[in-house]
Enzyme design. Structure first.
Site, PDB file in Angstrom:
ATOM      1  N   TYR A 151       0.847  -1.209   0.000  1.00 33.74           N
ATOM      2  CA  TYR A 151       0.000   0.000   0.000  1.00 33.74           C
ATOM      3  C   TYR A 151       0.877   1.250   0.000  1.00 33.74           C
ATOM      4  O   TYR A 151       0.716   2.135  -0.839  1.00 33.74           O
ATOM      5  CB  TYR A 151      -0.891  -0.039   1.236  1.00 33.74           C
ATOM      6  CG  TYR A 151      -1.859   1.117   1.357  1.00 33.74           C
ATOM      7  CD1 TYR A 151      -2.930   1.265   0.471  1.00 33.74           C
ATOM      8  CD2 TYR A 151      -1.728   2.053   2.383  1.00 33.74           C
ATOM      9  CE1 TYR A 151      -3.835   2.317   0.600  1.00 33.74           C
ATOM     10  CE2 TYR A 151      -2.631   3.104   2.519  1.00 33.74           C
ATOM     11  CZ  TYR A 151      -3.678   3.231   1.629  1.00 33.74           C
ATOM     12  OH  TYR A 151      -4.578   4.281   1.761  1.00 33.74           O
ATOM     13  N   ARG A 284       0.709   9.494  14.587  1.00 37.83           N
ATOM     14  CA  ARG A 284       0.346  10.110  13.311  1.00 37.83           C
ATOM     15  C   ARG A 284      -0.536  11.335  13.563  1.00 37.83           C
ATOM     16  O   ARG A 284      -1.571  11.240  14.221  1.00 37.83           O
ATOM     17  CB  ARG A 284      -0.406   9.091  12.457  1.00 37.83           C
ATOM     18  CG  ARG A 284      -0.691   9.589  11.062  1.00 37.83           C
ATOM     19  CD  ARG A 284      -1.458   8.577  10.285  1.00 37.83           C
ATOM     20  NE  ARG A 284      -0.639   7.480   9.785  1.00 37.83           N
ATOM     21  CZ  ARG A 284      -1.162   6.330   9.385  1.00 37.83           C
ATOM     22  NH1 ARG A 284      -2.453   6.126   9.457  1.00 37.83           N
ATOM     23  NH2 ARG A 284      -0.383   5.384   8.907  1.00 37.83           N
TER      24      ARG A 284
END
Ligand code: NAD
Ligand code: UDP
Length: 334
Positions: A151, A284
């Site tokens: 990905y 994140r």
């Protein structure tokens, strides 16, 4: 009212794509939605099919044929790709193809019709980031041969290809780096944190926390994200530009907030710790300075409001039907 223009949305029957198609129709675009229904669903776009401005084409973006039949377009949004870790670990080759051949085909459509092209890239291009929060200037920390690389590297290649089409062919391009987005129409079984935790909260199952649960994510409500994608498409910025939320939380904090949004009264909901997936990013959060400066965009929906809307949608839809929790590496039910 006259049409504003024509848009192609690859991956338009998916979670974000279906909301995007809806917004484009509201803005008087004619919309061609291309999707192979691998992780998307017809029911996501069922309410759009009576609109004369909406066309659904079932097809694979990695195969060139379906794209050429879309006719002239002014905007191309390329979203077609498995997006949940469960989905892309189950379909590694398809994920690489959607990011490589699929991006090339979508770029060719934009080149052919002189359309503006918007790539749905991802915060995964930053990998497990050494910089925090992540700015667009950060080159990332990606394991190129780990499981998630199918990905991450597909999206990094897609970004490189987008920039090459811009430089070599003069295609008008914009790259959005999308951070974790959630809301109605996520699949209950897609394995990402919000559908898993919401379903578990609603059925009283223990929340499946991978690893310590101290890793963080910063969630963005889907309506805000779609506004950001439209601002990028309708402006001229090339990006990459981060689009995401502002309220960073640990996974354990999210478990508690979702349990409360679902009506739970326990101070700490029941959790069951499971193995942390390989290369799962430790933290994140987007730096949104560029999005504010270039697009005049920032998310407006609080995490609490977004969770309330999402829980209400899942509650209504999943009453009586509770699929088992999917984990990375396990199959996604169709
Ligand atoms: P999703 O799985 O709901 O949507 C993806 C759609 O693409 C699905 O409808 C699927 O059927 C379709 N698709 C997949 N491969 C295809 C192919 N080869 N040909 C045609 N259609 C194909 O996921 P989503 O969360 O809506 O993600 C949409 C896009 O946004 C993806 O490109 C994803 O990488 C990106 N993104 C999403 C998030 C997020 O948090 N939701 C974060 C970063 C990036
Ligand atoms: N996660 C979790 N339990 C779940 C699903 C996810 O603890 O049932 C964690 C996962 O390990 C990651 C975070 O939640 O740290 C976000 O995972 P998700 O699959 O939603 O997206 P990612 O950001 O990893 O692409």
């Amino acid at each position: 009212m006259p049409l504003t223009g024509q848009a192609l949305v690859t991956g338009g029957a998916g979670f974000i794509g279906s909301h995007l198609c809806e917004s484009l129709l509201r803005k008087r675009f004619r919309v061609v939605c291309l999707d192979n229904l691998s992780t998307g669903r017809r029911e996501n776009i069922a309410h759009l099919t009576d609109d004369p401005g909406f066309v659904f084409v079932e097809g694979d973006v990695a195969e060139p044929e379906p794209l050429w039949s879309t006719g002239p377009v002014d905007l191309v949004f390329h979203l077609a790709s498995p997006a949940s870790p469960v989905a892309y670990l189950k379909a590694p080759l398809e994920t690489l193809r959607a990011g490589s051949r699929g991006t090339e085909h979508a770029l060719e459509v934009a080149r052919r019709w002189g359309a503006r092209f918007v790539l749905a890239s991802t915060s995964e291009v930053y990998g497990d980031p050494a910089e925090h929060p992540q700015r667009e200037s950060y080159w990332g920390h990606v394991n190129p041969v780990g499981e998630r690389s199918v990905y991450d590297e597909a999206k990094r290649y897609a970004e490189a290809l987008t920039m090459a089409y811009r430089r070599s062919h003069g295609v008008d391009t914009g790259i959005a780096r999308i951070f974790n987005t959630f809301g109605p129409r996520m699949r209950a079984d897609d394995g990402r944190i919000i559908p898993n935790f919401v379903r578990q909260a609603l059925t009283g199952e223990a929340m499946t926390v991978y690893g310590s649960g101290l890793q963080t994510r910063t969630l963005c409500y889907v309506d805000d994200l779609v506004e950001g994608l439209l601002a990028l498409a309708l402006g001229g910025a090339s990006g990459p530009v981060n689009l995401g939320g502002t309220e960073e939380r640990t996974v354990l904090e999210l478990a508690t907030e979702i349990a409360r949004a679902a009506g739970g009264t326990a101070t700490v909901p029941p959790v069951e710790h499971r193995t942390l997936p390989q290369d799962d990013p430790g933290r994140r959060r987007p730096d949104l300075t560029l999005a504010r400066d270039l697009l005049a965009w920032q998310p407006r929906t609080s995490l609490a409001d977004g969770l309330a809307l999402t829980v209400a949608w899942f509650r209504e839809r999943t009453a009586g039907a509770a699929p088992a929790t999917a984990r990375p590496g396990e199959p996604v039910a169709r």
